[in-house]
Write a protein that holds these residues in place. Structure first.
Motif, PDB file in Angstrom:
ATOM      1  N   VAL A 170      28.485  19.360  28.811  1.00  0.00           N
ATOM      2  CA  VAL A 170      28.033  19.522  30.200  1.00  0.00           C
ATOM      3  C   VAL A 170      27.646  20.971  30.458  1.00  0.00           C
ATOM      4  O   VAL A 170      26.598  21.261  31.062  1.00  0.00           O
ATOM      5  CB  VAL A 170      29.110  19.044  31.193  1.00  0.00           C
ATOM      6  N   ARG A 171      28.466  21.910  30.008  1.00  0.00           N
ATOM      7  CA  ARG A 171      28.158  23.341  30.214  1.00  0.00           C
ATOM      8  C   ARG A 171      26.852  23.725  29.535  1.00  0.00           C
ATOM      9  O   ARG A 171      26.050  24.484  30.100  1.00  0.00           O
ATOM     10  CB  ARG A 171      29.298  24.205  29.694  1.00  0.00           C
ATOM     11  N   GLU A 172      26.641  23.239  28.304  1.00  0.00           N
ATOM     12  CA  GLU A 172      25.386  23.550  27.604  1.00  0.00           C
ATOM     13  C   GLU A 172      24.190  22.991  28.353  1.00  0.00           C
ATOM     14  O   GLU A 172      23.143  23.644  28.444  1.00  0.00           O
ATOM     15  CB  GLU A 172      25.431  22.985  26.176  1.00  0.00           C
ATOM     16  N   SER A 223      21.184  25.244  29.995  1.00  0.00           N
ATOM     17  CA  SER A 223      19.808  25.128  29.501  1.00  0.00           C
ATOM     18  C   SER A 223      18.848  24.960  30.682  1.00  0.00           C
ATOM     19  O   SER A 223      19.215  24.533  31.761  1.00  0.00           O
ATOM     20  CB  SER A 223      19.682  23.944  28.540  1.00  0.00           C
ATOM     21  N   GLY A 224      17.633  25.285  30.442  1.00  0.00           N
ATOM     22  CA  GLY A 224      16.634  25.165  31.499  1.00  0.00           C
ATOM     23  C   GLY A 224      16.317  23.724  31.825  1.00  0.00           C
ATOM     24  O   GLY A 224      16.030  23.372  32.967  1.00  0.00           O
ATOM     25  N   GLU A 225      16.365  22.830  30.833  1.00  0.00           N
ATOM     26  CA  GLU A 225      16.035  21.425  31.027  1.00  0.00           C
ATOM     27  C   GLU A 225      17.318  20.599  30.988  1.00  0.00           C
ATOM     28  O   GLU A 225      17.961  20.474  29.960  1.00  0.00           O
ATOM     29  CB  GLU A 225      15.098  20.943  29.914  1.00  0.00           C
ATOM     30  N   LEU A 226      17.682  20.026  32.110  1.00  0.00           N
ATOM     31  CA  LEU A 226      18.911  19.245  32.223  1.00  0.00           C
ATOM     32  C   LEU A 226      18.626  17.800  31.829  1.00  0.00           C
ATOM     33  O   LEU A 226      17.762  17.143  32.408  1.00  0.00           O
ATOM     34  CB  LEU A 226      19.435  19.296  33.671  1.00  0.00           C
ATOM     35  N   ASP A 227      19.351  17.305  30.799  1.00  0.00           N
ATOM     36  CA  ASP A 227      19.247  15.898  30.390  1.00  0.00           C
ATOM     37  C   ASP A 227      20.311  15.130  31.170  1.00  0.00           C
ATOM     38  O   ASP A 227      21.486  15.120  30.816  1.00  0.00           O
ATOM     39  CB  ASP A 227      19.464  15.788  28.882  1.00  0.00           C
ATOM     40  N   ARG A 228      19.876  14.510  32.258  1.00  0.00           N
ATOM     41  CA  ARG A 228      20.794  13.858  33.187  1.00  0.00           C
ATOM     42  C   ARG A 228      21.585  12.728  32.508  1.00  0.00           C
ATOM     43  O   ARG A 228      22.770  12.540  32.781  1.00  0.00           O
ATOM     44  CB  ARG A 228      20.005  13.315  34.381  1.00  0.00           C
TER      45      ARG A 228
END
Length: 178
Positions: free
Chosen positions: A126-128, A132-137
């Protein structure tokens, strides 16, 4: 629980297994063979007769040595088991410090440790994702769901211990994951 093994020092004779009677019978047969060989050798006064006496005496001595070594080894093992049982009983009787818990179930402790490691790995995911700029929901949702399920399972393990001790906290609710 002293003298946990049959045949340990201090164990009543009738509590021992049947192995000693069989061993006693074997020794009796070997002594009989030795005496018969002695009688035949003395009557015949032949080299072969005395050779048979020597061989049967050698086997009898060998059997006695093996018996004594085995008995000493078994008694040593019985002493070690007795001391481990006594140490375990002593550890379980030791008072627990205020607020601290001890567990007599190493498997449960291993499972709880594994659950905490899973939670730590998922928090890292979750922290990574947040960093990151692009959140993989989807990845974040799966990680949060894994943390939720793992924490629930760990609490159930702990509640199970309390329930065994008579400390029921009420019904357990949740979603069954298949």
């Amino acid at each position: 629980m002293a003298n946990a093994l049959p045949g340990a020092p201090g164990t009543p004779r009738n509590a021992r297994g049947g192995g000693l009677q069989v061993g006693g019978l074997g020794f009796a047969v070997m002594v009989t063979v030795l005496l018969v060989a002695l009688l035949f050798a003395a009557n015949q006064n032949s080299v072969i007769g005395w050779l048979l006496v020597a061989i049967s005496a050698g086997w009898l001595i060998f059997a006695i040595v093996v018996f004594l070594l085995m008995r000493r080894g078994i008694q040593g093992a019985a002493r070690r088991v007795d001391s481990m049982v006594a140490n375990t009983a002593r550890r379980q009787e030791t008072p627990v410090a205020a607020g601290a818990q001890t567990s007599a179930d190493p498997m449960r402790d291993t499972k709880l440790d594994h659950s905490f490691k899973i939670c730590q790995v998922q928090v890292k995911v979750v922290r990574e994702q947040l960093a990151s700029g692009e959140l993989d929901r989807d990845m974040v949702d799966r990680a949060l769901e894994t943390i939720d399920i793992t924490a629930s399972n760990a609490r159930d393990m702990i509640k199970g211990d309390h329930a065994r001790k008579g400390e029921d906290e009420g019904p357990v609710s949740g979603t069954v994951v298949g």
